[in-house]
Design an enzyme around this catalytic site. Structure first.
Site, PDB file in Angstrom:
ATOM      1  N   HIS A  41       0.831  -1.204   0.000  1.00  0.00           N
ATOM      2  CA  HIS A  41       0.000   0.000   0.000  1.00  0.00           C
ATOM      3  C   HIS A  41       0.867   1.256   0.000  1.00  0.00           C
ATOM      4  CE1 HIS A  41      -3.090   2.696   2.165  1.00  0.00           C
ATOM      5  NE2 HIS A  41      -3.549   2.497   0.939  1.00  0.00           N
ATOM      6  N   GLU A  68       0.874  -0.247  -4.756  1.00  0.00           N
ATOM      7  CA  GLU A  68      -0.298   0.607  -4.994  1.00  0.00           C
ATOM      8  C   GLU A  68       0.147   2.059  -4.871  1.00  0.00           C
ATOM      9  OE1 GLU A  68      -4.027   2.738  -3.332  1.00  0.00           O
ATOM     10  OE2 GLU A  68      -1.980   2.631  -2.560  1.00  0.00           O
ATOM     11  N   ASP A  70      -1.255   6.553  -5.605  1.00  0.00           N
ATOM     12  CA  ASP A  70      -2.370   7.508  -5.743  1.00  0.00           C
ATOM     13  C   ASP A  70      -1.917   8.604  -6.696  1.00  0.00           C
ATOM     14  OD1 ASP A  70      -4.205   6.598  -3.363  1.00  0.00           O
ATOM     15  OD2 ASP A  70      -2.192   6.723  -2.528  1.00  0.00           O
ATOM     16  N   HIS A  83      -1.058  10.964  -1.883  1.00  0.00           N
ATOM     17  CA  HIS A  83      -2.359  10.492  -1.423  1.00  0.00           C
ATOM     18  C   HIS A  83      -3.338  11.614  -1.092  1.00  0.00           C
ATOM     19  CE1 HIS A  83      -5.353   9.206   1.560  1.00  0.00           C
ATOM     20  NE2 HIS A  83      -5.436   8.130   0.793  1.00  0.00           N
ATOM     21  N   GLU A 151      -4.146   4.050  -8.402  1.00  0.00           N
ATOM     22  CA  GLU A 151      -5.428   4.672  -8.031  1.00  0.00           C
ATOM     23  C   GLU A 151      -5.519   6.089  -8.581  1.00  0.00           C
ATOM     24  OE1 GLU A 151      -6.467   4.760  -3.830  1.00  0.00           O
ATOM     25  OE2 GLU A 151      -8.067   6.205  -4.240  1.00  0.00           O
TER      26      GLU A 151
HETATM   27  O1  G3P Z   1      -5.876   0.575  -2.472  1.00  0.00           O
HETATM   28  C1  G3P Z   1      -6.746   0.769  -1.431  1.00  0.00           C
HETATM   29  C2  G3P Z   1      -6.543   2.036  -0.648  1.00  0.00           C
HETATM   30  O2  G3P Z   1      -5.451   2.745  -1.158  1.00  0.00           O
HETATM   31  C3  G3P Z   1      -7.707   2.906  -0.630  1.00  0.00           C
HETATM   32  O3  G3P Z   1      -7.646   3.896   0.353  1.00  0.00           O
HETATM   33  O4  G3P Z   1      -7.289   6.165   1.155  1.00  0.00           O
HETATM   34  O5  G3P Z   1      -5.409   4.574   1.156  1.00  0.00           O
HETATM   35  O6  G3P Z   1      -6.235   5.536  -0.978  1.00  0.00           O
HETATM   36  P1  G3P Z   1      -6.592   5.088   0.410  1.00  0.00           P
HETATM   37 CA    CA Z   2      -4.809   4.526  -2.503  1.00  0.00          CA
END
Ligand code: G3P
Ligand code: CA
Length: 294
Positions: A41, A68, A70, A83, A151
């Site tokens: 993450h 992962e 953002d 993020h 994301e």
């Molecule tokens: O990939 C799942 C997670 O990233 C979603 O929540 O807020 O950490 O972007 P967040």
């Molecule tokens: Ca995320």
């Protein structure tokens, strides 16, 4: 991995080796067909500043192949990896630009964002880490031979980001058949954004972040390959309902869940049949699923 990261990453990993080493004689936990995919993450956010290249490299050093991130957009239209809507929590923007509250990504140019330190808030060992552009991030993931769960963060703030992200992915070689088949998934909490992304390039594997009702799942299956639900929403029954549908690529719809950072939780949710677990401590989850982390 970039050489300038090795020292910081090595430091971050000191003390973690006990977690990363498999215990001898451990029994593998039994799952359906395969153990879930483990996704780091925001890189490996428990061990390095989230969404930086150091975080990607830390995941790599831990042997984690999926990361992962953002993606958002600067004032002058560059895609960057961060993020929060604001730069305040994970950079020194407040200090460097005191009059620019609330320090939103979309109010800063790339040139300004490049001046920020995105590592010191986490640890002095990461001083000088930057907010990466998506291009830099993709290059790092590629160089490491890793895979990306990307994301689109708050895409409603950045009209047209779906088309722009596709352009960037294509330019950086991430839309060839190998990446499409095995190395890229694009997800968002914003269903309309994922729908648009799917229409613009139906070849890309996509995920919706959330837990729609079982009755609504068929609507999502028209343009999502995954339903990526918070771990608190996952039950065996829900996973079964998702698995009962086929996505736009005619494969069984999948469930990746977030954010699970402990061995017991990982084993429990894996037993519910999820296909992926997104974790700030992906090594702990990986080792738990190998049978040695509980
Ligand atoms: O990939 C799942 C997670 O990233 C979603 O929540 O807020 O950490 O972007 P967040
Ligand atoms: Ca995320």
């Amino acid at each position: 991995m970039r050489i300038r990261h090795v020292v910081a990453v090595t430091g971050a990993l000191m003390g973690l080796s006990a977690l990363a080493l498999p215990a001898s004689g451990a029994q593998a936990v039994a799952y359906g067909q395969h153990p879930p995919v483990v996704v780091g993450h925001r890189g490996a956010a428990a061990y390095a500043p989230e969404n930086t290249l150091a975080s990607v490299d830390t995941a790599d050093r831990l042997g984690i192949s999926w990361v992962e991130n953002d993606v958002q957009r600067t004032k002058d239209g560059e895609l960057v990896v961060l993020h929060d809507t604001s730069l305040a929590r994970t950079t020194n923007a407040k200090k460097l630009f005191p009059g620019r509250s609330p320090w939103n990504v979309g109010d800063f140019t790339l040139r300004e964002i490049e001046k920020l330190d995105a590592g010191s808030w986490f640890s002095s060992k990461f001083k000088g880490e930057r907010v990466p552009t998506l291009e830099e991030y993709l290059e790092e993931v590629e160089d490491n031979g890793q895979k990306l769960l990307m994301e689109l963060k708050n895409p409603e703030l950045y009209p047209g980001i779906e088309r722009q992200a596709i352009r960037e992915l294509r330019r950086d070689g991430w839309l060839d058949s190998g990446h499409l088949r095995r190395r890229l998934i694009v997800q968002s909490f914003n269903a309309d954004a994922i729908k648009r992304f799917h229409r613009l390039d139906p070849a890309v594997k996509t995920g919706f972040l959330g837990s729609p009702t079982v009755a609504d799942l068929p609507k999502y299956a028209a343009y999502c390959d995954q339903i990526n639900a918070p771990h608190t929403a996952v039950t065996r029954k829900y996973v079964k309902a998702v698995h009962g549908l086929r996505g736009p690529h005619h494969r069984r719809l999948e469930v990746y869940t977030w954010t699970v950072d402990d061995a017991k939780g990982a084993v429990g949710i894996a037993g519910m049949g999820v296909d992926g677990i997104i974790s700030n401590k992906p090594d702990v989850v990986r080792d738990a699923l190998d049978g040695d982390g509980s």
